[in-house]
Design a protein around this motif. Structure first.
Motif, PDB file in Angstrom:
ATOM      1  N   ALA A 171       0.773  -1.261   0.006  1.00  0.00           N
ATOM      2  CA  ALA A 171       0.154   0.067   0.088  1.00  0.00           C
ATOM      3  C   ALA A 171       0.888   1.160  -0.025  1.00  0.00           C
ATOM      4  CB  ALA A 171      -0.841  -0.030   1.223  1.00  0.00           C
ATOM      5  N   VAL A 172       2.063   1.381   0.684  1.00  0.00           N
ATOM      6  CA  VAL A 172       2.883   2.505   0.478  1.00  0.00           C
ATOM      7  C   VAL A 172       3.178   2.930  -0.919  1.00  0.00           C
ATOM      8  CG1 VAL A 172       5.080   3.734   1.151  1.00  0.00           C
ATOM      9  CG2 VAL A 172       3.715   2.010   2.842  1.00  0.00           C
ATOM     10  N   HIS A 173       3.512   1.909  -1.768  1.00  0.00           N
ATOM     11  CA  HIS A 173       3.925   1.866  -3.037  1.00  0.00           C
ATOM     12  C   HIS A 173       2.657   2.584  -3.817  1.00  0.00           C
ATOM     13  CE1 HIS A 173       7.954   1.578  -2.064  1.00  0.00           C
ATOM     14  NE2 HIS A 173       8.475   2.025  -3.198  1.00  0.00           N
ATOM     15  N   GLY A 174       1.538   1.739  -3.351  1.00  0.00           N
ATOM     16  CA  GLY A 174       0.326   1.801  -3.904  1.00  0.00           C
ATOM     17  C   GLY A 174      -0.102   3.604  -4.120  1.00  0.00           C
ATOM     18  N   PHE A 175       0.170   4.163  -2.947  1.00  0.00           N
ATOM     19  CA  PHE A 175       0.061   5.633  -2.484  1.00  0.00           C
ATOM     20  C   PHE A 175       0.932   6.230  -3.498  1.00  0.00           C
ATOM     21  CE2 PHE A 175      -2.942   4.996   1.133  1.00  0.00           C
ATOM     22  CZ  PHE A 175      -3.752   5.930   0.609  1.00  0.00           C
ATOM     23  N   ALA A 176       2.209   5.866  -3.214  1.00  0.00           N
ATOM     24  CA  ALA A 176       3.239   6.610  -3.974  1.00  0.00           C
ATOM     25  C   ALA A 176       3.161   6.896  -5.395  1.00  0.00           C
ATOM     26  CB  ALA A 176       4.636   5.956  -4.073  1.00  0.00           C
ATOM     27  N   LEU A 223      -6.690  10.609  -3.995  1.00  0.00           N
ATOM     28  CA  LEU A 223      -5.478  10.009  -3.643  1.00  0.00           C
ATOM     29  C   LEU A 223      -6.118   8.329  -3.542  1.00  0.00           C
ATOM     30  CD1 LEU A 223      -2.529  11.712  -2.068  1.00  0.00           C
ATOM     31  CD2 LEU A 223      -2.847  11.266  -4.251  1.00  0.00           C
ATOM     32  N   VAL A 224      -6.802   8.400  -2.557  1.00  0.00           N
ATOM     33  CA  VAL A 224      -7.562   7.020  -2.326  1.00  0.00           C
ATOM     34  C   VAL A 224      -7.786   6.211  -3.691  1.00  0.00           C
ATOM     35  CG1 VAL A 224      -9.034   5.739  -0.925  1.00  0.00           C
ATOM     36  CG2 VAL A 224      -7.829   7.389   0.064  1.00  0.00           C
ATOM     37  N   ALA A 225      -8.558   6.969  -4.324  1.00  0.00           N
ATOM     38  CA  ALA A 225      -9.303   6.550  -5.469  1.00  0.00           C
ATOM     39  C   ALA A 225      -8.077   5.939  -6.563  1.00  0.00           C
ATOM     40  CB  ALA A 225     -10.218   7.290  -6.058  1.00  0.00           C
ATOM     41  N   LEU A 226      -7.190   6.897  -6.786  1.00  0.00           N
ATOM     42  CA  LEU A 226      -6.202   6.651  -7.756  1.00  0.00           C
ATOM     43  C   LEU A 226      -5.007   5.420  -7.126  1.00  0.00           C
ATOM     44  CD1 LEU A 226      -5.100  10.154  -8.651  1.00  0.00           C
ATOM     45  CD2 LEU A 226      -5.924   8.494 -10.129  1.00  0.00           C
ATOM     46  N   ALA A 227      -4.926   5.401  -5.825  1.00  0.00           N
ATOM     47  CA  ALA A 227      -4.171   4.415  -5.178  1.00  0.00           C
ATOM     48  C   ALA A 227      -4.641   3.134  -5.201  1.00  0.00           C
ATOM     49  CB  ALA A 227      -3.898   4.521  -3.858  1.00  0.00           C
ATOM     50  N   ARG A 228      -6.136   2.837  -5.445  1.00  0.00           N
ATOM     51  CA  ARG A 228      -6.796   1.495  -5.588  1.00  0.00           C
ATOM     52  C   ARG A 228      -6.241   1.200  -7.079  1.00  0.00           C
ATOM     53  NH1 ARG A 228      -8.876  -0.362  -1.647  1.00  0.00           N
ATOM     54  NH2 ARG A 228      -9.994   0.847  -0.148  1.00  0.00           N
ATOM     55  N   LYS A 229      -5.984   1.906  -7.898  1.00  0.00           N
ATOM     56  CA  LYS A 229      -5.731   1.410  -9.422  1.00  0.00           C
ATOM     57  C   LYS A 229      -4.339   0.844  -9.703  1.00  0.00           C
ATOM     58  CE  LYS A 229      -7.979   5.264 -11.650  1.00  0.00           C
ATOM     59  NZ  LYS A 229      -7.972   6.180 -12.631  1.00  0.00           N
ATOM     60  N   ALA A 230      -3.373   1.352  -8.540  1.00  0.00           N
ATOM     61  CA  ALA A 230      -1.706   1.398  -8.670  1.00  0.00           C
ATOM     62  C   ALA A 230      -1.490  -0.373  -8.580  1.00  0.00           C
ATOM     63  CB  ALA A 230      -1.083   1.926  -7.444  1.00  0.00           C
ATOM     64  N   SER A 231      -0.631  -0.652  -9.231  1.00  0.00           N
ATOM     65  CA  SER A 231      -0.269  -2.035  -9.367  1.00  0.00           C
ATOM     66  C   SER A 231       0.160  -2.592  -8.029  1.00  0.00           C
ATOM     67  CB  SER A 231       0.746  -2.543 -10.433  1.00  0.00           C
ATOM     68  OG  SER A 231       1.875  -1.581 -10.245  1.00  0.00           O
ATOM     69  N   SER A 232       0.948  -1.983  -7.161  1.00  0.00           N
ATOM     70  CA  SER A 232       1.369  -2.297  -6.202  1.00  0.00           C
ATOM     71  C   SER A 232       0.430  -2.711  -4.930  1.00  0.00           C
ATOM     72  CB  SER A 232       2.500  -1.245  -5.251  1.00  0.00           C
ATOM     73  OG  SER A 232       3.296  -1.103  -6.159  1.00  0.00           O
ATOM     74  N   MET A 233      -0.645  -1.843  -4.993  1.00  0.00           N
ATOM     75  CA  MET A 233      -1.791  -2.174  -4.290  1.00  0.00           C
ATOM     76  C   MET A 233      -2.271  -3.737  -4.034  1.00  0.00           C
ATOM     77  SD  MET A 233      -3.088  -0.247  -1.762  1.00  0.00           S
ATOM     78  CE  MET A 233      -3.685   1.402  -1.662  1.00  0.00           C
ATOM     79  N   ARG A 234      -2.230  -4.287  -4.931  1.00  0.00           N
ATOM     80  CA  ARG A 234      -2.560  -5.601  -5.354  1.00  0.00           C
ATOM     81  C   ARG A 234      -1.777  -6.545  -4.302  1.00  0.00           C
ATOM     82  NH1 ARG A 234      -2.054  -5.037 -11.027  1.00  0.00           N
ATOM     83  NH2 ARG A 234      -0.321  -6.450 -11.054  1.00  0.00           N
ATOM     84  N   TYR A 235      -0.563  -6.219  -4.129  1.00  0.00           N
ATOM     85  CA  TYR A 235       0.329  -7.286  -3.270  1.00  0.00           C
ATOM     86  C   TYR A 235       0.452  -6.785  -1.905  1.00  0.00           C
ATOM     87  CZ  TYR A 235       1.360  -7.739  -7.990  1.00  0.00           C
ATOM     88  OH  TYR A 235       1.536  -8.085  -9.452  1.00  0.00           O
ATOM     89  N   ASN A 236      -0.445  -5.700  -1.328  1.00  0.00           N
ATOM     90  CA  ASN A 236      -0.802  -5.586   0.092  1.00  0.00           C
ATOM     91  C   ASN A 236      -1.213  -6.959   0.906  1.00  0.00           C
ATOM     92  OD1 ASN A 236      -0.343  -3.365   1.990  1.00  0.00           O
ATOM     93  ND2 ASN A 236      -2.364  -3.833   2.397  1.00  0.00           N
ATOM     94  N   PRO A 237      -0.349  -7.084   1.849  1.00  0.00           N
ATOM     95  CA  PRO A 237      -0.892  -8.430   2.565  1.00  0.00           C
ATOM     96  C   PRO A 237      -2.371  -8.496   2.967  1.00  0.00           C
ATOM     97  CG  PRO A 237       0.405  -7.001   4.089  1.00  0.00           C
ATOM     98  CD  PRO A 237       0.531  -6.318   2.918  1.00  0.00           C
TER      99      PRO A 237
END
Ligand SMILES: [Fe+2]
Length: 393
Positions: A265-270, A363-377
């Motif tokens: 999620a950190v990189h999902g937001f980044a 930012l929350v809406a955009l972070a959900r689209k980020a590829s990194s968010m898929r790998y959050n535990p």
């Protein structure tokens, strides 16, 4: 049972103080016309860039230099690519921080595959596959942070789409990653601090990724221990070569782990934070890391399948602090360690970069689209994501 996994890595890593001297001869084996993509200085400044050009010319190469400014966007990559095509370059050397390395990586991939960068980019582009190997290229990091020297993605910004996304393919791995810790000696304190926090964050997020695998787990823990001890020392004394070496190694390891198992999620937001606000990537990572861990731990405690990841967060706490205790105590000690580290390194909060609470929902809406968010535990609710931003703000 050990689950199936894949593992990607560069062909060769050269690591050691002073090994930048070998660069010209190494590049010459793949061609005669070099595109040097760099953000480590300018031609004519009498420093590193001039030295590399001289070494390369001594080895029989012609060098054309593209100066990357800031984090690379689509236009930068297209401009550098046009230079490579016009000058008929056959080798790329990408030297500098992660921005220069990612720009050079993208150019090397496009030199042989044709088309434009948006043809191949994830999320914001057409997502075509690279079908041919990239042009031969060498990655030479001068900061210890992104690990981009060993990753198979290039992060490229697209200001019109308010997003940063990746060009990703195993065909983008360099022939060679040349890591010379002496190149970081003159890096300013604040760059050392935030780059190092990026590396530490990548190691932690790899270790808790939902794709974590045995081959990267041991590496990630080793990297976390290295970075936790070396980062404060090297920020305090930039010429501490022993700890520069340890941070260079930690960053290299973070690249190996993230490119194989992803982040969180950190990189999902980044990705959206860096594209919408002038916040350096490492700063976003540093400020978001403690609240994301806190949110993940809270969500995992409420999740019947969360114990394995909680044990991992406890291992991280022990690696960061070197202390024992119960799993809960180790987790809390780890979070406290990171909060103190971010303060000690004087990493500024996100509010100093023009972000206001009005911008949180986007930012929350955009972070959900980020590829990194898929790998959050663990999946995080919108409310949890809002709370993370509030705490990092
Ligand atoms: Fe990162």
């Amino acid at each position: 049972m050990i689950e199936a996994f894949d593992f990607f890595h560069v062909g060769r890593v050269l690591f050691g103080n002073g090994r930048c001297q070998e660069l010209g001869g190494l590049a010459r084996q793949w061609g005669e016309r070099m595109l040097l993509v760099t953000n480590a200085g300018d031609v004519g400044d009498g420093a590193l860039v001039d030295r590399v050009i001289e070494l390369s010319e001594q080895a029989g190469m012609t060098v054309h230099c593209f100066r990357q400014r800031g984090e690379p966007n689509v236009e930068d990559v297209q401009t550098a690519l046009a230079m490579a095509r016009d000058q008929r370059c056959d080798v790329v050397v990408a030297m500098g921080g992660g921005s220069a390395i990612d720009a050079g990586k993208a150019v090397a991939g496009l030199m042989t595959n044709g088309g434009s960068v948006l043809d191949y980019m994830e999320v914001i582009g057409r997502g075509q596959k690279l079908t041919r190997p990239a042009a031969p290229w060498i990655a030479v990091p001068t900061t210890a942070g992104t690990g981009a020297e060993v990753t198979r993605n290039a992060v490229i910004g697209c200001p019109e789409k308010k997003f940063k996304a990746s060009l990703r393919s195993e065909r983008l791995l360099p022939q060679l990653a040349l890591i010379d810790p002496t190149l970081a000696i003159d890096v300013p304190r604040w760059v050392t601090a935030r780059s190092g926090m990026d590396a530490l964050c990548q190691l932690i997020e790899s270790f808790t990724s939902n794709r974590a695998q045995p081959l990267t787990d041991g590496l990630a823990l080793q990297g976390i221990e290295l970075a936790a001890k070396a980062l404060p020392k090297v920020v305090a004394a930039g010429d501490d070569l022993e700890n520069r070496g340890k941070m260079a190694l930690a960053a290299l390891i973070s690249g190996v782990t993230l490119t194989n198992v992803g982040l969180g999620a950190v990189h999902g937001f980044a990705a959206p934070a860096g594209a919408n606000y002038p916040i350096p990537h490492g700063t976003v990572c540093a400020r978001l890391l403690p609240p994301v861990i806190q949110a993940n731990v809270t969500a995992l405690r409420a999740d019947s399948g969360g114990d394995a990841y909680l044990a991992r967060y406890a291992q991280i706490g022990r690696s960061l602090t070197g202390t024992g205790g119960s799993d809960s105590q180790a987790i809390e000690a780890g979070i406290a360690f990171l909060i103190d580290l971010v303060e000690d390194l004087q990493i500024p909060p996100l509010r100093e970069f023009g972000l206001t609470p009005d911008g949180f929902p986007e930012l929350v809406a955009l972070a959900r689209k980020a590829s990194s968010m898929r790998y959050n535990p663990v999946p995080l609710s919108d409310q949890a994501l809002m709370t993370i931003l509030q705490q990092a703000w």
